[in-house]
Design a protein around this motif. Structure first.
Motif, PDB file in Angstrom:
ATOM      1  N   TYR A 112      26.007  53.205  52.313  1.00  0.00           N
ATOM      2  CA  TYR A 112      25.147  53.173  51.129  1.00  0.00           C
ATOM      3  C   TYR A 112      23.682  53.397  51.471  1.00  0.00           C
ATOM      4  O   TYR A 112      22.901  53.824  50.629  1.00  0.00           O
ATOM      5  N   SER A 113      23.303  53.132  52.711  1.00  0.00           N
ATOM      6  CA  SER A 113      21.916  53.371  53.115  1.00  0.00           C
ATOM      7  C   SER A 113      21.576  54.857  53.058  1.00  0.00           C
ATOM      8  O   SER A 113      20.404  55.228  52.987  1.00  0.00           O
ATOM      9  N   ASP A 114      22.602  55.728  53.075  1.00  0.00           N
ATOM     10  CA  ASP A 114      22.372  57.170  52.963  1.00  0.00           C
ATOM     11  C   ASP A 114      21.983  57.576  51.535  1.00  0.00           C
ATOM     12  O   ASP A 114      21.470  58.677  51.320  1.00  0.00           O
ATOM     13  N   VAL A 115      22.221  56.697  50.583  1.00  0.00           N
ATOM     14  CA  VAL A 115      22.016  57.039  49.176  1.00  0.00           C
ATOM     15  C   VAL A 115      20.565  56.860  48.764  1.00  0.00           C
ATOM     16  O   VAL A 115      19.986  57.675  48.046  1.00  0.00           O
ATOM     17  N   GLY A 116      19.965  55.769  49.203  1.00  0.00           N
ATOM     18  CA  GLY A 116      18.592  55.494  48.813  1.00  0.00           C
ATOM     19  C   GLY A 116      18.133  54.155  49.344  1.00  0.00           C
ATOM     20  O   GLY A 116      18.923  53.384  49.894  1.00  0.00           O
ATOM     21  N   ASN A 117      16.841  53.884  49.184  1.00  0.00           N
ATOM     22  CA  ASN A 117      16.274  52.621  49.639  1.00  0.00           C
ATOM     23  C   ASN A 117      16.498  51.534  48.597  1.00  0.00           C
ATOM     24  O   ASN A 117      16.931  51.787  47.476  1.00  0.00           O
ATOM     25  N   ARG A 118      16.181  50.323  48.958  1.00  0.00           N
ATOM     26  CA  ARG A 118      16.289  49.197  48.041  1.00  0.00           C
ATOM     27  C   ARG A 118      15.449  49.469  46.789  1.00  0.00           C
ATOM     28  O   ARG A 118      14.291  49.880  46.878  1.00  0.00           O
ATOM     29  N   GLY A 119      16.035  49.235  45.637  1.00  0.00           N
ATOM     30  CA  GLY A 119      15.318  49.430  44.388  1.00  0.00           C
ATOM     31  C   GLY A 119      14.991  50.867  44.058  1.00  0.00           C
ATOM     32  O   GLY A 119      13.990  51.154  43.400  1.00  0.00           O
ATOM     33  N   SER A 120      15.840  51.802  44.486  1.00  0.00           N
ATOM     34  CA  SER A 120      15.546  53.230  44.302  1.00  0.00           C
ATOM     35  C   SER A 120      15.832  53.743  42.901  1.00  0.00           C
ATOM     36  O   SER A 120      15.295  54.777  42.498  1.00  0.00           O
ATOM     37  N   PHE A 121      16.695  53.054  42.136  1.00  0.00           N
ATOM     38  CA  PHE A 121      17.195  53.625  40.890  1.00  0.00           C
ATOM     39  C   PHE A 121      16.949  52.698  39.697  1.00  0.00           C
ATOM     40  O   PHE A 121      17.077  51.485  39.795  1.00  0.00           O
TER      41      PHE A 121
END
Length: 285
Positions: A112-121
């Motif tokens: 999941y770290s490949d998807v985005g950083n904390r609070g990205s969406f």
């Protein structure tokens, strides 16, 4: 006898054998009703200018729904490489929304770290995909924690999904408009609510597809007509859900044993958590 396949192989094969379907074809099916419900739900829970994560985006069938909702950035995830290639083709003409695709098995929680950083969406949409995490309790809880991490503090997790009468068991499902059967996990409404709350979400909306269809028609009958969804109702074995993050983590409140049978307006029954306000006032305002 229909061939049974795991999800990735099923959707890869589907993309190789099925032509893209268009509303102009004139066909009125259950899929029209499902797409109409998804359109209204996406508009309801996607704010203008939002950055959205579409989990299980498939071949990009919901891309234009996010465009019309006013989303500014879109990231689509799917397990099927063939589906993502088709989605990229569909996105090639989109200029008003930044679009990106990534291949990911929702159950591969370490990626999941490949998807985005904390609070990205601002929003995470899971249309007919989130039930795949309920293959085991451990995977379901880890996936929900990761989805929560990707959301901003005021973010919303929402979507449509099939429900069953058992959780964490595998079944062979025939998908609407598809040949063959796909192996997928089953999950009950009670387990869904329990695990969302355990992960720190607050249920904002939960309704069966019959109620969701009636609600969506009330919100936008004109869209219902344009999407040719007026003559064929939805498959009642699905639900719409929406959940927001708590400002502060609340204690776990198991409700699986509190599921009650409620009569819907057409005489059918729908499983809903007892005490929850189910949806009808969700479209107000």
């Amino acid at each position: 006898m229909k061939k049974k396949m795991e999800a990735c192989a099923f959707f890869d094969a589907k993309m190789a054998s099925r032509p893209r379907r268009h509303l102009a074809d004139g066909e009125m099916t259950v899929r029209n009703a499902h797409n109409f419900i998804k359109s209204v739900v996406i508009q309801r829970y996607t704010a203008r200018g939002a950055r959205v994560l579409d989990v299980g985006c498939g071949s990009g069938g919901d891309l234009q729904k996010f465009v019309h909702s006013g989303a500014a950035e879109y990231v689509g995830l799917d397990i099927s490489r063939a589906s993502l290639e088709e989605a990229a083709c569909r996105a090639s003409d989109i200029r008003v929304m930044q679009v990106e695709f990534k291949q990911l098995d929702l159950r591969s929680v370490e990626r999941y770290s490949d998807v985005g950083n904390r609070g990205s969406f601002d929003a995470v949409c899971c249309n007919f995909s989130i039930h795949y995490i309920f293959c085991t309790e451990e995977i379901a809880r880890a996936a929900l924690r990761n989805l929560k991490t990707l959301l901003r503090d005021d973010g919303m997790l929402f979507g449509c999904m099939p429900v069953g009468d058992k959780s964490y068991v595998w079944r062979d499902a025939t998908l609407t408009g598809s040949d063959g059967a796909v192996r997928e996990p089953s999950v009950t409404v009670g387990t869904l609510v329990d695990e969302l709350r355990r992960a720190g979400f607050e249920i904002k909306c939960l309704m069966g597809f019959d109620d969701a269809y009636a609600w969506a028609r009330g919100q936008s009958y004109g869209l219902c007509r344009r999407m040719k969804a007026t003559r064929c109702g939805p498959d009642g074995g699905n639900v719409v859900f929406a959940a927001s993050l708590h400002a502060q983590k609340e204690p776990d409140r198991p409700v699986g044993e509190q599921i009650a049978r409620r009569n819907s307006e057409d005489g059918a029954t729908t499983d809903v958590p007892k005490g929850e306000r189910i949806a009808k006032n969700e479209g107000k305002g």
